[in-house]
Enzyme design. Structure first.
Site, PDB file in Angstrom:
ATOM      1  N   ASP A   9     -11.664 -42.663 -70.853  1.00  0.00           N
ATOM      2  CA  ASP A   9     -10.140 -43.098 -70.354  1.00  0.00           C
ATOM      3  C   ASP A   9      -9.807 -42.399 -69.055  1.00  0.00           C
ATOM      4  O   ASP A   9     -10.604 -41.391 -68.555  1.00  0.00           O
ATOM      5  CB  ASP A   9      -9.256 -42.435 -71.580  1.00  0.00           C
ATOM      6  N   LEU A  10      -8.805 -42.910 -68.483  1.00  0.00           N
ATOM      7  CA  LEU A  10      -8.528 -42.428 -66.930  1.00  0.00           C
ATOM      8  C   LEU A  10      -7.345 -41.346 -67.070  1.00  0.00           C
ATOM      9  O   LEU A  10      -7.723 -40.125 -66.839  1.00  0.00           O
ATOM     10  CB  LEU A  10      -8.201 -43.742 -66.182  1.00  0.00           C
ATOM     11  N   ASP A  11      -6.500 -41.693 -67.112  1.00  0.00           N
ATOM     12  CA  ASP A  11      -4.885 -41.189 -67.046  1.00  0.00           C
ATOM     13  C   ASP A  11      -4.749 -39.851 -68.210  1.00  0.00           C
ATOM     14  O   ASP A  11      -5.113 -40.208 -69.567  1.00  0.00           O
ATOM     15  CB  ASP A  11      -3.728 -41.727 -67.312  1.00  0.00           C
ATOM     16  N   THR A  43      -9.626 -48.158 -70.451  1.00  0.00           N
ATOM     17  CA  THR A  43      -8.067 -47.685 -69.946  1.00  0.00           C
ATOM     18  C   THR A  43      -6.908 -48.580 -70.575  1.00  0.00           C
ATOM     19  O   THR A  43      -7.235 -49.659 -70.910  1.00  0.00           O
ATOM     20  CB  THR A  43      -8.232 -47.659 -68.279  1.00  0.00           C
ATOM     21  N   GLY A  44      -5.778 -47.826 -70.312  1.00  0.00           N
ATOM     22  CA  GLY A  44      -4.651 -48.794 -70.459  1.00  0.00           C
ATOM     23  C   GLY A  44      -3.901 -49.557 -69.255  1.00  0.00           C
ATOM     24  O   GLY A  44      -3.270 -50.247 -69.379  1.00  0.00           O
ATOM     25  N   LYS A 200      -9.000 -50.280 -78.016  1.00  0.00           N
ATOM     26  CA  LYS A 200      -9.927 -49.832 -76.894  1.00  0.00           C
ATOM     27  C   LYS A 200     -11.185 -49.874 -77.834  1.00  0.00           C
ATOM     28  O   LYS A 200     -12.266 -50.225 -77.236  1.00  0.00           O
ATOM     29  CB  LYS A 200      -9.698 -48.081 -76.515  1.00  0.00           C
ATOM     30  N   ASP A 223      -7.335 -38.655 -74.415  1.00  0.00           N
ATOM     31  CA  ASP A 223      -6.293 -37.726 -74.570  1.00  0.00           C
ATOM     32  C   ASP A 223      -5.054 -38.257 -75.538  1.00  0.00           C
ATOM     33  O   ASP A 223      -4.179 -37.384 -75.704  1.00  0.00           O
ATOM     34  CB  ASP A 223      -5.764 -36.982 -73.138  1.00  0.00           C
ATOM     35  N   ASN A 226      -3.644 -44.067 -77.841  1.00  0.00           N
ATOM     36  CA  ASN A 226      -4.355 -45.256 -77.675  1.00  0.00           C
ATOM     37  C   ASN A 226      -5.932 -45.109 -77.459  1.00  0.00           C
ATOM     38  O   ASN A 226      -6.578 -45.937 -77.566  1.00  0.00           O
ATOM     39  CB  ASN A 226      -3.839 -46.092 -76.417  1.00  0.00           C
TER      40      ASN A 226
END
Length: 278
Positions: A9-11, A43-44, A200, A223, A226
């Protein structure tokens, strides 16, 4: 376990609060790729909003974007697989948004489209302007989201943000009940609405299978809510220290927060010794 895929995941996970990748993470992920394992972004974000990170990581894998709504090939610049919202579903959702006075950002085709510039949108646009022009995501302000929804080709998701989290929670219950769409929280004050069935974890599983691998060979980092679908379906689901207690409780391993080189520590242990202690 001999892990062959690292899903990120990114953010809130790979990215610091300043939207940077720690140098320790870059170094560790390079080592992962050099070992022959694959690194994939999950990612979202819209695919137009991950250019700087994809390029910094020097990836050749596709990216899973919009919480699994699509799989995007950066080399060929095309969507490989997707489950977008239908135009009718989008207009029904927009009607509900208008009725309850909830603002949103529509992720469609190759742009993020909005009618009212909320604080989240302004912050994201400011971040975009700090990037080189070739890496900037495309934002479009329109007079009517409803009219635009009937003009675009594909609608990946809607991102709803606001200070009144209770209102957002109540609104998502209405959306799920009346429209049957998927609602997933991607931040403490942001909920994403997309086609039912998208996640995801589901999209990651499809891609992993296409690589003749199993989800037991995947290590995933996340984190937020999602991320649960992938954290609970892989061989090792790793939650960040900044995650909520529910996310941590669902993971196999909890590490430090996204300001610390915790991801690098996990990767270096695994890809140095091929042994990881949970």
């Amino acid at each position: 376990m001999n892990y062959q895929v690292v899903a990120l995941d990114l953010d809130g996970t790979l990215l610091t609060p300043e939207k940077k990748i720690l140098p320790e993470s870059l170094s560790a992920l390079k080592k992962v790729r050099e070992s022959g394992a694959k690194v994939i972004i999950v990612t979202g974000r819209h695919f137009v909003a991950i250019h700087p990170f994809y390029q910094a990581l020097e990836l050749d894998t596709p990216a899973i974007c919009c919480n699994g709504a699509l799989l995007y090939d950066y080399r060929e610049k095309k969507v490989l697989a997707s489950d977008p919202l239908q135009a009718k579903q989008a207009t029904q959702l927009i009607d509900l948004l208008d009725s309850y006075n909830v603002h949103s950002l529509m992720y469609a085709d190759d742009a993020m489209i909005y009618q009212e510039p909320t604080g989240h949108i302004v912050r994201t646009e400011n971040w975009a302007r700090s990037l080189p022009e070739s890496q900037r995501p495309v934002f479009r302000k329109v007079d009517s989201l409803r009219e635009t929804a009937n003009q675009v080709d594909k609608i990946w998701k809607f991102a709803l943000t606001g200070n009144d989290v209770v209102k957002l929670q109540e609104f998502t219950q209405i959306v799920e009940r009346e429209l049957g769409l998927a609602c997933e929280w991607s931040w403490h004050d942001q909920v994403d609405i997309a086609q039912s069935g998208n996640s995801k974890g589901k999209r990651l599983a499809q891609w992993v299978e296409s690589q003749d691998l199993s989800m037991n060979q995947v290590m995933a980092f996340g984190d937020n809510y999602n991320d649960l679908s992938m954290l609970t379906s892989v061989g090792l689901g790793v939650a960040m220290g900044n995650a909520s207690d529910k996310i941590k409780a669902s993971a196999d391993l909890v590490i430090g927060d996204n300001t610390k080189p915790s991801i690098a520590d996990v990767l270096n242990k695994n890809f140095d010794s091929k042994k990881l202690i949970k």
